[in-house]
Design a protein around this motif. Structure first.
Motif, PDB file in Angstrom:
ATOM      1  N   LEU A  57      18.322   7.544 -14.449  1.00 47.85           N
ATOM      2  CA  LEU A  57      19.633   7.590 -15.100  1.00 47.85           C
ATOM      3  C   LEU A  57      20.346   6.255 -14.876  1.00 47.85           C
ATOM      4  CD1 LEU A  57      21.735   7.872 -12.533  1.00 47.85           C
ATOM      5  CD2 LEU A  57      21.193  10.299 -12.726  1.00 47.85           C
ATOM      6  N   LYS A  58      21.384   6.057 -15.669  1.00 45.34           N
ATOM      7  CA  LYS A  58      22.165   4.830 -15.570  1.00 45.34           C
ATOM      8  C   LYS A  58      23.637   5.205 -15.427  1.00 45.34           C
ATOM      9  CE  LYS A  58      22.564   0.239 -17.638  1.00 45.34           C
ATOM     10  NZ  LYS A  58      22.120  -0.654 -18.741  1.00 45.34           N
ATOM     11  N   ARG A  59      24.202   4.843 -14.296  1.00 42.86           N
ATOM     12  CA  ARG A  59      25.604   5.155 -13.997  1.00 42.86           C
ATOM     13  C   ARG A  59      26.229   3.971 -13.267  1.00 42.86           C
ATOM     14  NH1 ARG A  59      28.165   9.819 -16.143  1.00 42.86           N
ATOM     15  NH2 ARG A  59      26.496  11.281 -16.669  1.00 42.86           N
ATOM     16  N   THR A  60      27.566   3.990 -13.166  1.00 41.05           N
ATOM     17  CA  THR A  60      28.211   2.961 -12.346  1.00 41.05           C
ATOM     18  C   THR A  60      27.946   3.256 -10.867  1.00 41.05           C
ATOM     19  OG1 THR A  60      30.318   4.141 -12.104  1.00 41.05           O
ATOM     20  CG2 THR A  60      30.060   2.709 -14.049  1.00 41.05           C
ATOM     21  N   VAL A  61      28.062   2.243 -10.059  1.00 37.69           N
ATOM     22  CA  VAL A  61      27.861   2.407  -8.617  1.00 37.69           C
ATOM     23  C   VAL A  61      28.850   3.419  -8.061  1.00 37.69           C
ATOM     24  CG1 VAL A  61      28.031   1.231  -6.387  1.00 37.69           C
ATOM     25  CG2 VAL A  61      26.879   0.111  -8.309  1.00 37.69           C
ATOM     26  N   HIS A  62      30.092   3.368  -8.532  1.00 35.78           N
ATOM     27  CA  HIS A  62      31.118   4.286  -8.041  1.00 35.78           C
ATOM     28  C   HIS A  62      30.747   5.734  -8.366  1.00 35.78           C
ATOM     29  CE1 HIS A  62      35.188   5.592  -6.905  1.00 35.78           C
ATOM     30  NE2 HIS A  62      35.112   6.405  -7.947  1.00 35.78           N
ATOM     31  N   GLU A  63      30.269   5.975  -9.578  1.00 36.83           N
ATOM     32  CA  GLU A  63      29.898   7.339  -9.969  1.00 36.83           C
ATOM     33  C   GLU A  63      28.736   7.841  -9.120  1.00 36.83           C
ATOM     34  OE1 GLU A  63      30.925   7.739 -14.718  1.00 36.83           O
ATOM     35  OE2 GLU A  63      29.146   6.596 -14.123  1.00 36.83           O
ATOM     36  N   PHE A  64      27.707   7.024  -8.976  1.00 36.41           N
ATOM     37  CA  PHE A  64      26.538   7.462  -8.230  1.00 36.41           C
ATOM     38  C   PHE A  64      26.869   7.684  -6.754  1.00 36.41           C
ATOM     39  CE2 PHE A  64      22.289   6.928  -6.300  1.00 36.41           C
ATOM     40  CZ  PHE A  64      21.584   7.829  -7.073  1.00 36.41           C
ATOM     41  N   LEU A  65      27.847   6.939  -6.242  1.00 36.60           N
ATOM     42  CA  LEU A  65      28.192   7.071  -4.829  1.00 36.60           C
ATOM     43  C   LEU A  65      29.171   8.205  -4.578  1.00 36.60           C
ATOM     44  CD1 LEU A  65      27.727   5.792  -2.040  1.00 36.60           C
ATOM     45  CD2 LEU A  65      29.648   4.273  -2.492  1.00 36.60           C
ATOM     46  N   TRP A  66      30.225   8.293  -5.393  1.00 32.60           N
ATOM     47  CA  TRP A  66      31.305   9.227  -5.102  1.00 32.60           C
ATOM     48  C   TRP A  66      31.344  10.441  -6.017  1.00 32.60           C
ATOM     49  CZ3 TRP A  66      32.961   8.416  -0.507  1.00 32.60           C
ATOM     50  CH2 TRP A  66      32.966   7.120   0.020  1.00 32.60           C
ATOM     51  N   GLY A  67      30.473  10.478  -7.028  1.00 36.18           N
ATOM     52  CA  GLY A  67      30.341  11.700  -7.797  1.00 36.18           C
ATOM     53  C   GLY A  67      30.629  11.569  -9.288  1.00 36.18           C
ATOM     54  N   PHE A  68      29.862  12.322 -10.076  1.00 36.77           N
ATOM     55  CA  PHE A  68      30.082  12.412 -11.522  1.00 36.77           C
ATOM     56  C   PHE A  68      29.597  13.787 -11.981  1.00 36.77           C
ATOM     57  CE2 PHE A  68      25.805  10.864 -10.898  1.00 36.77           C
ATOM     58  CZ  PHE A  68      25.049  11.538 -11.843  1.00 36.77           C
ATOM     59  N   LYS A  69      30.044  14.199 -13.136  1.00 37.49           N
ATOM     60  CA  LYS A  69      29.640  15.488 -13.687  1.00 37.49           C
ATOM     61  C   LYS A  69      28.265  15.342 -14.318  1.00 37.49           C
ATOM     62  CE  LYS A  69      31.416  19.353 -16.433  1.00 37.49           C
ATOM     63  NZ  LYS A  69      32.542  19.834 -17.277  1.00 37.49           N
ATOM     64  N   ASP A  70      27.276  15.980 -13.714  1.00 34.44           N
ATOM     65  CA  ASP A  70      25.897  15.829 -14.180  1.00 34.44           C
ATOM     66  C   ASP A  70      25.597  16.871 -15.260  1.00 34.44           C
ATOM     67  OD1 ASP A  70      23.099  14.639 -13.565  1.00 34.44           O
ATOM     68  OD2 ASP A  70      22.781  16.809 -13.503  1.00 34.44           O
ATOM     69  N   LYS A 126      24.600  29.769 -12.571  1.00 32.74           N
ATOM     70  CA  LYS A 126      24.791  30.038 -11.142  1.00 32.74           C
ATOM     71  C   LYS A 126      26.038  29.283 -10.679  1.00 32.74           C
ATOM     72  CE  LYS A 126      21.368  30.231  -8.382  1.00 32.74           C
ATOM     73  NZ  LYS A 126      20.201  29.877  -7.505  1.00 32.74           N
ATOM     74  N   PRO A 127      27.182  29.925 -10.677  1.00 32.27           N
ATOM     75  CA  PRO A 127      28.448  29.244 -10.349  1.00 32.27           C
ATOM     76  C   PRO A 127      28.482  28.626  -8.955  1.00 32.27           C
ATOM     77  CG  PRO A 127      28.866  31.352 -11.393  1.00 32.27           C
ATOM     78  CD  PRO A 127      27.400  31.310 -11.095  1.00 32.27           C
ATOM     79  N   ASP A 128      27.617  29.091  -8.042  1.00 31.62           N
ATOM     80  CA  ASP A 128      27.646  28.523  -6.702  1.00 31.62           C
ATOM     81  C   ASP A 128      27.020  27.131  -6.653  1.00 31.62           C
ATOM     82  OD1 ASP A 128      25.250  29.865  -7.349  1.00 31.62           O
ATOM     83  OD2 ASP A 128      24.610  29.779  -5.246  1.00 31.62           O
ATOM     84  N   VAL A 129      26.347  26.724  -7.742  1.00 28.52           N
ATOM     85  CA  VAL A 129      25.776  25.379  -7.822  1.00 28.52           C
ATOM     86  C   VAL A 129      26.843  24.421  -8.332  1.00 28.52           C
ATOM     87  CG1 VAL A 129      24.029  23.923  -8.906  1.00 28.52           C
ATOM     88  CG2 VAL A 129      23.450  26.246  -8.190  1.00 28.52           C
ATOM     89  N   ASP A 130      27.099  23.371  -7.570  1.00 28.94           N
ATOM     90  CA  ASP A 130      28.131  22.392  -7.952  1.00 28.94           C
ATOM     91  C   ASP A 130      27.642  21.568  -9.143  1.00 28.94           C
ATOM     92  OD1 ASP A 130      30.179  20.470  -8.026  1.00 28.94           O
ATOM     93  OD2 ASP A 130      30.410  20.541  -5.847  1.00 28.94           O
ATOM     94  N   GLU A 131      28.516  21.390 -10.140  1.00 32.22           N
ATOM     95  CA  GLU A 131      28.121  20.625 -11.322  1.00 32.22           C
ATOM     96  C   GLU A 131      28.334  19.125 -11.156  1.00 32.22           C
ATOM     97  OE1 GLU A 131      30.473  21.708 -14.727  1.00 32.22           O
ATOM     98  OE2 GLU A 131      32.242  22.108 -13.494  1.00 32.22           O
ATOM     99  N   TYR A 132      28.857  18.724 -10.012  1.00 35.70           N
ATOM    100  CA  TYR A 132      29.039  17.298  -9.732  1.00 35.70           C
ATOM    101  C   TYR A 132      27.997  16.821  -8.723  1.00 35.70           C
ATOM    102  CZ  TYR A 132      33.507  17.216 -12.183  1.00 35.70           C
ATOM    103  OH  TYR A 132      34.484  17.275 -13.133  1.00 35.70           O
ATOM    104  N   PHE A 133      27.606  15.561  -8.873  1.00 32.50           N
ATOM    105  CA  PHE A 133      26.642  14.971  -7.941  1.00 32.50           C
ATOM    106  C   PHE A 133      27.097  13.563  -7.563  1.00 32.50           C
ATOM    107  CE2 PHE A 133      23.172  11.979  -7.258  1.00 32.50           C
ATOM    108  CZ  PHE A 133      22.591  12.529  -6.131  1.00 32.50           C
ATOM    109  N   GLY A 134      26.878  13.230  -6.304  1.00 28.99           N
ATOM    110  CA  GLY A 134      27.114  11.887  -5.791  1.00 28.99           C
ATOM    111  C   GLY A 134      26.610  11.823  -4.365  1.00 28.99           C
ATOM    112  N   LEU A 135      26.115  10.671  -3.963  1.00 33.55           N
ATOM    113  CA  LEU A 135      25.582  10.564  -2.608  1.00 33.55           C
ATOM    114  C   LEU A 135      26.653  10.856  -1.560  1.00 33.55           C
ATOM    115  CD1 LEU A 135      23.351   7.363  -2.934  1.00 33.55           C
ATOM    116  CD2 LEU A 135      22.653   9.755  -3.067  1.00 33.55           C
ATOM    117  N   MET A 136      27.902  10.509  -1.856  1.00 33.02           N
ATOM    118  CA  MET A 136      29.010  10.745  -0.934  1.00 33.02           C
ATOM    119  C   MET A 136      30.006  11.757  -1.509  1.00 33.02           C
ATOM    120  SD  MET A 136      28.443   8.915   1.776  1.00 33.02           S
ATOM    121  CE  MET A 136      30.047   8.768   2.564  1.00 33.02           C
TER     122      MET A 136
END
Length: 514
Positions: free
Chosen positions: A173-186, A196-206
């Protein structure tokens, strides 16, 4: 007795006392023992301790430098070729880590605390703008889904693969560094979240890690035993972990790296529990260093920490399931972190098996930039400089049912690495230099007494020699006192007594001849 003799006797007595007392103190190490005893009592995590406030609110600034591996040939890699990456960064953040909810337990022998961490971007220490710079890297949510479905039926994997492809999801995938680090809606996680509502729809290393803590810690205060100072008693109510395959690997050893017991020797190992690695690691002495005029011992993880179980059997416990082991220099931590097959290592696979380095173009491991180390002041046990460096990797391999993986060569793919640094501030360094100077003077006081005794001994020798010289000169002087009248021939018989009014003074030698 003359004044000179009195001075000699007095100097000798004082000299003898100084030498006897000084040598006795040196041999018995009275002052060093007194200092060691005082340090063991003073350096504890109690409210009266001088180090307690610094433990609650560490004064040295901590910086997190994030480096990412930008993939330059994703299509070639998916076609079975060798991946090529280019390191970008650092993107630097100031880390704040105060201790909160501090509570003393068991009559002050233990202490409970949370350690929330917050991050603030520091542009002047960064190589770019994370909100602008683009990054091409592995799609970790997609890899996690494939890894989760690997144990399901082939037909189900095929159906999921068709849906994923229709949604435009790929392995990279291609994202900004900020998105990949602090989260984006995947997009993939959003589809799963609808089911499955218990699965978070956002992802980020931090993602959700800014302002949160790594768990609840209970530490030993060192009140009962100075060697336990700062050691972890429990983490998240666990005195040992459960996900590794041996009791030794599951042990929670050492401190959290913020403090160590005083009076550290070069021969011991320092243990640190790293919550992000889900394990304890040990550091061994490397060399003496100087940090802002403070002498310190440098400790670093030896090669056996991440060595293959074939070369270091004690690491077999980190193979989960038992027998499923990776090579030297890497550690699979997905057992304690659900999702993608995450592997940690040192940056650029430093100290790792060359096969991991050679599998990716663009890696250049070296000790200066990629070694983790800790500089500790041995008397107080205070870390005065630290560099914690760790790399995040993902295992990419063929997954039956997902055609886009059919040409993949199994690879431990580097995603990013972090360099967490901290150095003692100038004010604290000045205070420590002053304290160490006082301790040095006090501990060497017996040597000062011996030195004064030696100086007085030399003075005594000089006085004694000068006194002997003068006495000898006085004894060797001979003289004769006679009348002013010229001597007249004596008419007195030899046996007649000598006349009054004349005398002869003779030297002792002449007297003996008479």
């Amino acid at each position: 007795m003359t004044r000179r003799s009195c001075a000699i006797y007095a100097t000798g007595i004082v000299c003898a006392h100084l030498l006897i007392v000084g040598i006795a103190l040196v041999v018995a190490q009275v002052f060093q023992t007194m200092i060691d005893s005082r340090l063991k009592k003073e350096i504890t995590l109690t409210e009266k301790s001088q180090v307690f406030e610094a433990w609650k609110n560490p004064p040295p600034p901590v910086y997190m430098e994030y480096y990412f591996f930008n993939v330059t040939n994703p299509e070639e890699f998916l076609a079975g070729g060798k991946a090529s990456v280019k390191q970008i960064g650092p993107y630097t953040y100031r880390e704040y880590r105060p201790r909160e909810n501090v509570t003393f337990l068991d009559n002050g022998t233990k202490i409970y605390a949370l350690n929330p961490k917050s991050f603030v971007f520091v542009p002047e220490k960064s190589a770019g703008n994370p909100e602008v710079d683009m990054l091409t890297t592995v799609n970790i949510p997609f890899v996690a889904v494939m890894n989760e479905l690997n144990s399901y039926a082939f037909l189900l994997r095929t159906v999921v693969s068709m849906f994923v492809k229709s949604w435009g999801v790929n392995i990279f995938l291609k994202r900004t560094v900020h998105e990949f680090l602090w989260g984006f809606k995947d997009p993939l996680l959003s589809k799963i979240h609808a089911l499955k509502p218990d699965v978070d729809e956002y992802f980020g290393l931090m993602w959700k890690k800014n302002g949160t803590h790594e768990g609840e810690f209970v530490f030993y205060t060192g009140e009962e035993n100075y060697l336990d100072y700062g050691k972890i008693y429990t983490w998240n109510n666990m005195s040992e972990m459960s996900w590794w395959s041996s009791n030794q690997s599951n042990m929670i050893n050492g401190t959290d790296g913020a403090v160590f017991h005083p009076l550290i020797s070069r021969n011991e190992l320092l243990y640190i529990f790293a919550a992000d690695l889900c394990r304890s690691i040990h550091l061994a002495y490397v060399e003496d260093v100087d940090v802002k005029g403070i002498q310190a011992y440098r400790f670093a993880p030896p090669e056996d920490v991440l060595m293959s179980p074939k070369d270091n059997p004690t690491n077999e416990g980190f193979c989960v399931p038992a027998g499923d082991c990776l090579g030297t220099g890497v550690l699979k931590v997905s057992v304690c972190r659900e999702g993608a097959p995450i592997v940690v290592s040192f940056p650029h696979f430093y100290q790792a098996d060359p096969k991991y380095i050679n599998a990716i173009d663009g890696l250049n491991p070296n000790k200066e930039e990629h070694e983790t180390y800790l500089d500790v002041q041995p008397t107080t046990g205070v870390p005065i400089r630290a560099c914690k460096r760790a790399q995040l990797n993902v295992i990419l391999k063929r997954v039956p049912g997902f055609p886009m993986t059919r040409f993949l060569n199994e690879t431990i793919f580097p995603i990013m690495f972090v360099n967490e640094t901290a150095t003692i501030d100038d004010h604290s360094a000045s205070q420590m230099r002053t304290m160490l100077l006082i301790l040095t003077l006090v501990s060497n006081f017996p040597l000062l007494i011996v030195a004064m005794g030696v100086i007085l001994l030399l003075v005594l020798v000089v006085l004694f020699c000068r006194n002997r010289q003068k006495k000898t000169a006085k004894d060797d002087t001979a003289y004769t006192q006679v009348s002013d009248k010229p001597e007249e021939p004596s008419e007195t018989p030899v046996s007649q007594p000598m006349r009054n009014g004349s005398y002869i003074a003779m030297s002792p030698v002449e007297a003996q001849k008479c």
